[in-house]
Write an enzyme that holds these catalytic residues in place. Sequence first.
Site, PDB file in Angstrom:
ATOM      1  N   ASP A 404       0.795  -1.220   0.000  1.00  0.00           N
ATOM      2  CA  ASP A 404       0.000   0.000   0.000  1.00  0.00           C
ATOM      3  C   ASP A 404       0.831   1.275   0.000  1.00  0.00           C
ATOM      4  OD1 ASP A 404      -2.398  -1.275  -0.170  1.00  0.00           O
ATOM      5  OD2 ASP A 404      -2.719  -1.397   1.981  1.00  0.00           O
ATOM      6  N   TYR A 488      -9.618  -0.276   2.910  1.00  0.00           N
ATOM      7  CA  TYR A 488      -9.077  -0.250   4.265  1.00  0.00           C
ATOM      8  C   TYR A 488      -8.700   1.163   4.703  1.00  0.00           C
ATOM      9  CZ  TYR A 488      -8.427  -4.914   6.298  1.00  0.00           C
ATOM     10  OH  TYR A 488      -8.618  -6.110   6.927  1.00  0.00           O
TER      11      TYR A 488
END
Length: 611
Positions: A404, A488
Amino acid sequence: MATTQEKTTPCCAPQNNNKVAATSSSSSAPPQQQSQQQQRPSVATFISAIDSPPKTASAKGITVMVRAQTSHPLDPLTAAEISVAVATVRAAGATPEVRDSMRFIEVDLVEPEKQVVALADAYFFPPFQPSLLPRTKGGPVIPTKLPPRKARLVVYNKRSNETSIWIVELREVHAATRGGHHRGKVVSSTVVPDVQPPMDAVEYAECEAVVKDFPPFREAMKKRGIEDMDLVMVDPWCAGYHSEVDAPSRRLAKPLIFCRTESDCPMENGYARPVDGIHVLVDMQNMVVLEFEDRKLVPLPPADPLRNYTSGETRGGVDRSDVKPLQIIQPEGPSFRVNGHFIEWQKWNFRIGFTPREGLVIHSVAYIDGSRGRRPVAHRLSFVEMVVPYGDPNDPHYRKNAFDAGEDGLGKNAHSLKKGCDCLGYIKYFDAHFTNFYGGVETIENCVCLHEEDHGILWKHQDWRTGLAEVRRSRRLTVSFICTVANYEYGFFWHFYQDGKIEAEIKLTGILSLGSLQPGETRKYGTTIAPGLYAPVHQHFFVARMDMAVDCKPGEAFNQVVEVNVKVEKPGDNNVHNNAFYAEEKLLKSELEAMRDCDPLSARHWIVSSY
């Protein structure tokens, strides 16, 4: 990143405490200080002049301190500096076609050598710490100004599919703020072969539009009863590297598909309805669908209003009503002091930084230890990467292995915290500036939150003979930011405690990345959470970068890493009662030797110390 006014969010404190004086952030020193800086007749005179900085009135709330000069070498790039860096690189393009094809992925500060930081902290920026510099026979030579700041740019050429790294020296940034010409100098430009830089939000939006306009995709969705493309969510994921077909010579994405049920609910949880069985491969450079296959018709999970994350009233229910108000107030203001990005609290002091990839960075951490004075602890603390591997071998989950930070950027996906109660009490916010895909500058307001928290009991003891007890409350200073990467949310928190401890905490929240199930189907590699819906098993690994400097000045290398393991003594002369155990220390002499695994059975931990 720029500082903003001190604020309390309306839901966090009484309204009459909402307005607090702004911290001084002037870009130049008062005339008297400028004169002192320009003359500098001698080291003694200079130190005498800055040892007693001018006193300022203490505003209600946060104590205001005067800045001595301009940007500290570790301050994040300002909006003007980013504009100058982008304009300098674009002007250096060989042809109009090259300039038009430039896409700006990241622009961040080239952090200077530690000696430059020490010089800035010693003589240019309060609280002025000449002891940071090593002593020499003739005394330190103090320059009249610090070296120019530099910016590092990651540039993607959409036409040639090349990624390049540019270093730009920022000479006269103030000219840009007055509408004048930029004054930057290209120091270096290097093409990095066989890589792809992080994808941008603009590319994500273009990819979604391309997929939703692709006729075979629309037909596949129609088979599933979906004709309104406004309900469809296309999340581009990096293709990963499973074979040479996925080699980084091409900019590829394999999107995941989801679908909402209501077009008039902007907060509906579309991730609760994954569309499985569809394979899509997109060329992100040219924005075309390279491969498409409707492999398996999997029914969409049934609609369920409880899947949404809006307030209870919008879903035909109610929210909790049995919780009384809990107010966090500080009538006399906070205990920390702020000067630009320099923070002082209790015995701690440090600087706040921010990058597009890492997000929050903590610089120059030190502890004031009584008669021992300022004790350095760390040069730099941050989280540089995170990886999320999924354990389901079925398609499409086997290829979900997100990096990420590197693929998306934690900092670029950060939130503006001004609209909610992400922090409570008296809050000092910091803004963050980034370049967008086309080189424009965007600002995330209130990106970083600084505040104090009560943290329960720090220490307590009661004398059983007298019945008298002593207790100390624990308070901590927290610096945090929150980012969203697709489904998320990640909250990154750095806590500083009164007992000399630093703690890094990461909170995971948001929405799971889910998969659909056939009627009556279960999955070994996940958990069924609703009819036709399961959560694949996965993990989150965070990579911290900690450049420690325990009791070390810049240029010194006196730190060592010691591993500690608890050992059980073998029965014998030293353990006649068979109860002996001890802590064994081992010096890790090289980085290769320091590649270690956690071992909770031996209570393994590591100590960084100065020898």
